[in-house]
Write a protein that holds these residues in place. Sequence first.
Motif, PDB file in Angstrom:
ATOM      1  N   GLU A   1       5.250   5.495  -3.289  1.00 15.75           N
ATOM      2  CA  GLU A   1       5.491   4.652  -2.137  1.00 15.75           C
ATOM      3  C   GLU A   1       4.158   4.348  -1.460  1.00 15.75           C
ATOM      4  OE1 GLU A   1       7.020   6.491   1.775  1.00 15.75           O
ATOM      5  OE2 GLU A   1       7.027   8.165   0.369  1.00 15.75           O
ATOM      6  N   THR A   2       4.004   3.136  -1.004  1.00 22.98           N
ATOM      7  CA  THR A   2       2.790   2.752  -0.285  1.00 22.98           C
ATOM      8  C   THR A   2       3.099   2.289   1.138  1.00 22.98           C
ATOM      9  OG1 THR A   2       2.927   0.512  -1.151  1.00 22.98           O
ATOM     10  CG2 THR A   2       1.552   2.074  -2.389  1.00 22.98           C
ATOM     11  N   GLU A   3       4.353   2.403   1.551  1.00 28.72           N
ATOM     12  CA  GLU A   3       4.741   1.985   2.887  1.00 28.72           C
ATOM     13  C   GLU A   3       5.652   3.024   3.510  1.00 28.72           C
ATOM     14  OE1 GLU A   3       7.712  -1.334   4.584  1.00 28.72           O
ATOM     15  OE2 GLU A   3       5.997  -2.168   3.501  1.00 28.72           O
ATOM     16  N   LYS A  73       0.021  -0.938  10.655  1.00 29.29           N
ATOM     17  CA  LYS A  73      -1.341  -0.442  10.482  1.00 29.29           C
ATOM     18  C   LYS A  73      -1.580  -0.136   9.009  1.00 29.29           C
ATOM     19  CE  LYS A  73      -2.203  -0.673  14.818  1.00 29.29           C
ATOM     20  NZ  LYS A  73      -3.136  -1.633  15.350  1.00 29.29           N
ATOM     21  N   LEU A  74      -2.836  -0.300   8.589  1.00 26.37           N
ATOM     22  CA  LEU A  74      -3.207  -0.114   7.188  1.00 26.37           C
ATOM     23  C   LEU A  74      -4.139   1.083   7.026  1.00 26.37           C
ATOM     24  CD1 LEU A  74      -4.055  -3.848   6.401  1.00 26.37           C
ATOM     25  CD2 LEU A  74      -1.843  -2.703   6.193  1.00 26.37           C
ATOM     26  N   VAL A  75      -4.018   1.731   5.861  1.00 25.53           N
ATOM     27  CA  VAL A  75      -4.906   2.830   5.489  1.00 25.53           C
ATOM     28  C   VAL A  75      -5.412   2.535   4.082  1.00 25.53           C
ATOM     29  CG1 VAL A  75      -5.103   5.321   5.085  1.00 25.53           C
ATOM     30  CG2 VAL A  75      -3.588   4.470   6.908  1.00 25.53           C
ATOM     31  N   GLY A  76      -6.720   2.422   3.938  1.00 26.34           N
ATOM     32  CA  GLY A  76      -7.303   2.157   2.624  1.00 26.34           C
ATOM     33  C   GLY A  76      -7.550   3.447   1.866  1.00 26.34           C
ATOM     34  N   VAL A  77      -7.211   3.453   0.575  1.00 32.34           N
ATOM     35  CA  VAL A  77      -7.419   4.627  -0.285  1.00 32.34           C
ATOM     36  C   VAL A  77      -8.285   4.198  -1.465  1.00 32.34           C
ATOM     37  CG1 VAL A  77      -6.310   6.395  -1.715  1.00 32.34           C
ATOM     38  CG2 VAL A  77      -5.171   5.583   0.369  1.00 32.34           C
ATOM     39  N   THR A  78      -9.356   4.948  -1.715  1.00 32.24           N
ATOM     40  CA  THR A  78     -10.261   4.670  -2.828  1.00 32.24           C
ATOM     41  C   THR A  78     -10.210   5.833  -3.812  1.00 32.24           C
ATOM     42  OG1 THR A  78     -11.717   3.494  -1.306  1.00 32.24           O
ATOM     43  CG2 THR A  78     -12.648   4.096  -3.448  1.00 32.24           C
ATOM     44  N   GLN A  86      -8.539   0.683  -5.594  1.00 31.81           N
ATOM     45  CA  GLN A  86      -8.215   0.542  -4.173  1.00 31.81           C
ATOM     46  C   GLN A  86      -6.699   0.399  -4.007  1.00 31.81           C
ATOM     47  OE1 GLN A  86     -10.165   0.164  -1.236  1.00 31.81           O
ATOM     48  NE2 GLN A  86     -11.912   0.890  -2.427  1.00 31.81           N
ATOM     49  N   THR A  87      -6.165   1.129  -3.043  1.00 32.86           N
ATOM     50  CA  THR A  87      -4.752   1.016  -2.689  1.00 32.86           C
ATOM     51  C   THR A  87      -4.661   0.943  -1.169  1.00 32.86           C
ATOM     52  OG1 THR A  87      -4.049   2.278  -4.611  1.00 32.86           O
ATOM     53  CG2 THR A  87      -2.489   2.154  -2.800  1.00 32.86           C
ATOM     54  N   ILE A  88      -3.734   0.166  -0.674  1.00 33.58           N
ATOM     55  CA  ILE A  88      -3.507   0.061   0.769  1.00 33.58           C
ATOM     56  C   ILE A  88      -2.161   0.700   1.099  1.00 33.58           C
ATOM     57  CG2 ILE A  88      -3.237  -1.494   2.737  1.00 33.58           C
ATOM     58  CD1 ILE A  88      -6.029  -1.571   1.561  1.00 33.58           C
ATOM     59  N   LEU A  89      -2.186   1.643   2.039  1.00 34.34           N
ATOM     60  CA  LEU A  89      -0.957   2.260   2.550  1.00 34.34           C
ATOM     61  C   LEU A  89      -0.589   1.548   3.850  1.00 34.34           C
ATOM     62  CD1 LEU A  89      -1.909   6.017   2.025  1.00 34.34           C
ATOM     63  CD2 LEU A  89      -0.680   4.494   0.454  1.00 34.34           C
TER      64      LEU A  89
END
Length: 150
Positions: A1-3, A73-78, A86-89
């Motif tokens: 899940e990313t959200e 709100k977004l959280v960037g994951v590298t 790159q993934t955005i939560l």
Amino acid sequence: ETEHDFGEVANGASLKHDFVFTNTGTSTLEVTDVSPECSCANTGDWSRKVEPGRSGTIPIRFNSTTLSGPIHKLVGVTCNSPTQAQTILHLKAIVWKAIDVDPASVSFTPQDEVTTVQTKVVRIVNHSKVPLELSPPECPHPAFTAWRAM
């Protein structure tokens, strides 16, 4: 899940969600950075190295004190993934305040020996289900007179 959607939350609530992920690759997944877009969110100690077939977590703490209404709100994951570095939560919520006051405060500056009329408007919105009772405005300083417009 990313959200993750926290749903309706009270203003000032401190919330936490653990994003869980699984390494579906054939080599060790290394999460090198987790960056929230704003100071209202921060990260806990996330899983930095996850072996193939294993799962890890990215804990996010969210503070709604300065927010109201619908938020996203977004959280960037590298990470070291060759296919998705790159993934955005996504964090969502509807932050509910019983009372909105805009602006939160006003100030006036008296001018020596000059009489002026200054008006400042403060908007108060009651979102609760019970009536809001306001007292008449008060000002202890002799240079000012407070009045209430209806």
